[in-house]
Design a protein around this motif. Sequence first.
Motif, PDB file in Angstrom:
ATOM      1  N   ASN A  58     -16.015 -30.822 -55.990  1.00  0.00           N
ATOM      2  CA  ASN A  58     -16.962 -29.725 -56.099  1.00  0.00           C
ATOM      3  C   ASN A  58     -17.138 -29.026 -54.749  1.00  0.00           C
ATOM      4  N   MET A  59     -16.963 -27.731 -54.726  1.00  0.00           N
ATOM      5  CA  MET A  59     -17.080 -26.941 -53.502  1.00  0.00           C
ATOM      6  C   MET A  59     -18.467 -27.073 -52.876  1.00  0.00           C
ATOM      7  N   ARG A  60     -19.494 -27.033 -53.683  1.00  0.00           N
ATOM      8  CA  ARG A  60     -20.868 -27.118 -53.167  1.00  0.00           C
ATOM      9  C   ARG A  60     -21.107 -28.456 -52.469  1.00  0.00           C
ATOM     10  N   ASP A  61     -20.594 -29.547 -53.050  1.00  0.00           N
ATOM     11  CA  ASP A  61     -20.744 -30.859 -52.421  1.00  0.00           C
ATOM     12  C   ASP A  61     -20.042 -30.888 -51.068  1.00  0.00           C
ATOM     13  N   ALA A  62     -18.858 -30.313 -51.002  1.00  0.00           N
ATOM     14  CA  ALA A  62     -18.107 -30.269 -49.738  1.00  0.00           C
ATOM     15  C   ALA A  62     -18.857 -29.438 -48.696  1.00  0.00           C
ATOM     16  N   GLU A  63     -19.399 -28.306 -49.112  1.00  0.00           N
ATOM     17  CA  GLU A  63     -20.180 -27.465 -48.191  1.00  0.00           C
ATOM     18  C   GLU A  63     -21.408 -28.207 -47.681  1.00  0.00           C
ATOM     19  N   ASP A  64     -22.111 -28.891 -48.581  1.00  0.00           N
ATOM     20  CA  ASP A  64     -23.301 -29.646 -48.189  1.00  0.00           C
ATOM     21  C   ASP A  64     -22.945 -30.736 -47.190  1.00  0.00           C
ATOM     22  N   ALA A  65     -21.856 -31.458 -47.453  1.00  0.00           N
ATOM     23  CA  ALA A  65     -21.428 -32.527 -46.553  1.00  0.00           C
ATOM     24  C   ALA A  65     -21.042 -31.970 -45.187  1.00  0.00           C
ATOM     25  N   MET A  66     -20.308 -30.862 -45.173  1.00  0.00           N
ATOM     26  CA  MET A  66     -19.891 -30.271 -43.910  1.00  0.00           C
ATOM     27  C   MET A  66     -21.112 -29.796 -43.111  1.00  0.00           C
ATOM     28  N   ASP A  67     -22.045 -29.123 -43.763  1.00  0.00           N
ATOM     29  CA  ASP A  67     -23.248 -28.639 -43.089  1.00  0.00           C
ATOM     30  C   ASP A  67     -24.074 -29.794 -42.519  1.00  0.00           C
ATOM     31  N   ALA A  68     -24.191 -30.875 -43.280  1.00  0.00           N
ATOM     32  CA  ALA A  68     -25.033 -31.991 -42.866  1.00  0.00           C
ATOM     33  C   ALA A  68     -24.380 -32.883 -41.814  1.00  0.00           C
ATOM     34  N   LEU A  69     -23.060 -33.053 -41.893  1.00  0.00           N
ATOM     35  CA  LEU A  69     -22.403 -34.052 -41.055  1.00  0.00           C
ATOM     36  C   LEU A  69     -21.676 -33.501 -39.838  1.00  0.00           C
ATOM     37  N   ASN A  70     -21.381 -32.222 -39.810  1.00  0.00           N
ATOM     38  CA  ASN A  70     -20.718 -31.660 -38.633  1.00  0.00           C
ATOM     39  C   ASN A  70     -21.646 -31.804 -37.428  1.00  0.00           C
ATOM     40  N   GLY A  71     -21.167 -32.470 -36.396  1.00  0.00           N
ATOM     41  CA  GLY A  71     -21.972 -32.708 -35.201  1.00  0.00           C
ATOM     42  C   GLY A  71     -22.854 -33.947 -35.285  1.00  0.00           C
ATOM     43  N   SER A  72     -22.742 -34.695 -36.380  1.00  0.00           N
ATOM     44  CA  SER A  72     -23.558 -35.902 -36.540  1.00  0.00           C
ATOM     45  C   SER A  72     -22.858 -37.119 -35.928  1.00  0.00           C
ATOM     46  N   ASP A  73     -23.581 -38.226 -35.873  1.00  0.00           N
ATOM     47  CA  ASP A  73     -23.059 -39.465 -35.314  1.00  0.00           C
ATOM     48  C   ASP A  73     -22.552 -40.377 -36.426  1.00  0.00           C
ATOM     49  N   LEU A  74     -21.334 -40.876 -36.258  1.00  0.00           N
ATOM     50  CA  LEU A  74     -20.771 -41.859 -37.177  1.00  0.00           C
ATOM     51  C   LEU A  74     -20.102 -42.934 -36.342  1.00  0.00           C
ATOM     52  N   ASP A  75     -20.615 -44.139 -36.422  1.00  0.00           N
ATOM     53  CA  ASP A  75     -20.096 -45.282 -35.641  1.00  0.00           C
ATOM     54  C   ASP A  75     -20.065 -44.996 -34.148  1.00  0.00           C
ATOM     55  N   GLY A  76     -21.115 -44.335 -33.660  1.00  0.00           N
ATOM     56  CA  GLY A  76     -21.229 -44.095 -32.227  1.00  0.00           C
ATOM     57  C   GLY A  76     -20.435 -42.921 -31.694  1.00  0.00           C
ATOM     58  N   ARG A  77     -19.826 -42.126 -32.582  1.00  0.00           N
ATOM     59  CA  ARG A  77     -19.058 -40.951 -32.166  1.00  0.00           C
ATOM     60  C   ARG A  77     -19.638 -39.709 -32.830  1.00  0.00           C
ATOM     61  N   THR A  78     -19.649 -38.599 -32.106  1.00  0.00           N
ATOM     62  CA  THR A  78     -20.078 -37.331 -32.675  1.00  0.00           C
ATOM     63  C   THR A  78     -18.876 -36.718 -33.389  1.00  0.00           C
ATOM     64  N   ILE A  79     -18.979 -36.621 -34.711  1.00  0.00           N
ATOM     65  CA  ILE A  79     -17.836 -36.129 -35.488  1.00  0.00           C
ATOM     66  C   ILE A  79     -17.895 -34.629 -35.683  1.00  0.00           C
ATOM     67  N   SER A  80     -16.726 -34.071 -35.924  1.00  0.00           N
ATOM     68  CA  SER A  80     -16.563 -32.657 -36.224  1.00  0.00           C
ATOM     69  C   SER A  80     -15.989 -32.553 -37.630  1.00  0.00           C
ATOM     70  N   VAL A  81     -16.602 -31.721 -38.461  1.00  0.00           N
ATOM     71  CA  VAL A  81     -16.168 -31.578 -39.851  1.00  0.00           C
ATOM     72  C   VAL A  81     -15.831 -30.109 -40.104  1.00  0.00           C
ATOM     73  N   ALA A  82     -14.644 -29.866 -40.644  1.00  0.00           N
ATOM     74  CA  ALA A  82     -14.199 -28.489 -40.933  1.00  0.00           C
ATOM     75  C   ALA A  82     -13.390 -28.495 -42.224  1.00  0.00           C
ATOM     76  N   TRP A  83     -13.117 -27.311 -42.743  1.00  0.00           N
ATOM     77  CA  TRP A  83     -12.240 -27.209 -43.910  1.00  0.00           C
ATOM     78  C   TRP A  83     -10.839 -27.644 -43.511  1.00  0.00           C
ATOM     79  N   ALA A  84     -10.205 -28.407 -44.359  1.00  0.00           N
ATOM     80  CA  ALA A  84      -8.827 -28.822 -44.098  1.00  0.00           C
ATOM     81  C   ALA A  84      -7.900 -27.624 -44.324  1.00  0.00           C
ATOM     82  N   ALA A  85      -6.874 -27.507 -43.512  1.00  0.00           N
ATOM     83  CA  ALA A  85      -5.896 -26.418 -43.654  1.00  0.00           C
ATOM     84  C   ALA A  85      -5.211 -26.546 -45.009  1.00  0.00           C
ATOM     85  N   GLY A  86      -4.990 -25.420 -45.644  1.00  0.00           N
ATOM     86  CA  GLY A  86      -4.304 -25.419 -46.931  1.00  0.00           C
ATOM     87  C   GLY A  86      -5.255 -25.386 -48.105  1.00  0.00           C
ATOM     88  N   ASP A  87      -6.546 -25.620 -47.873  1.00  0.00           N
ATOM     89  CA  ASP A  87      -7.516 -25.562 -48.963  1.00  0.00           C
ATOM     90  C   ASP A  87      -8.195 -24.210 -48.992  1.00  0.00           C
TER      91      ASP A  87
END
Length: 87
Positions: A58-87
């Motif tokens: 679902n596109m909306r779920d992916a957008e929500d996850a990207m908005d919420a998790l981009n720049g967040s901490d996961l296992d002590g690292r600040t992650i970057s979340v973006a659209w995958a190429a080709g999608d």
Amino acid sequence: MRGGPNTISLYVRNLSFSTGMEDIRSAFSQHGDVKDVYIPKDYNTKQPRGFAYVQFNNMRDAEDAMDALNGSDLDGRTISVAWAAGD
């Protein structure tokens, strides 16, 4: 990981090498139904390469996850979340 015509993939960068598929699935599934998680590994060492792809139906779920998790901490690292190429 091969997506069908109705799947949406996110590219997740700066993962800890110790972060597993279930860690990623747990974080992203809080924002929707995760179809698949793929962590590429180095050909020679078989160690994770520090990035992953998370696939949603679902596109909306992916957008929500990207908005919420981009720049967040996961296992002590600040992650970057973006659209995958080709999608």
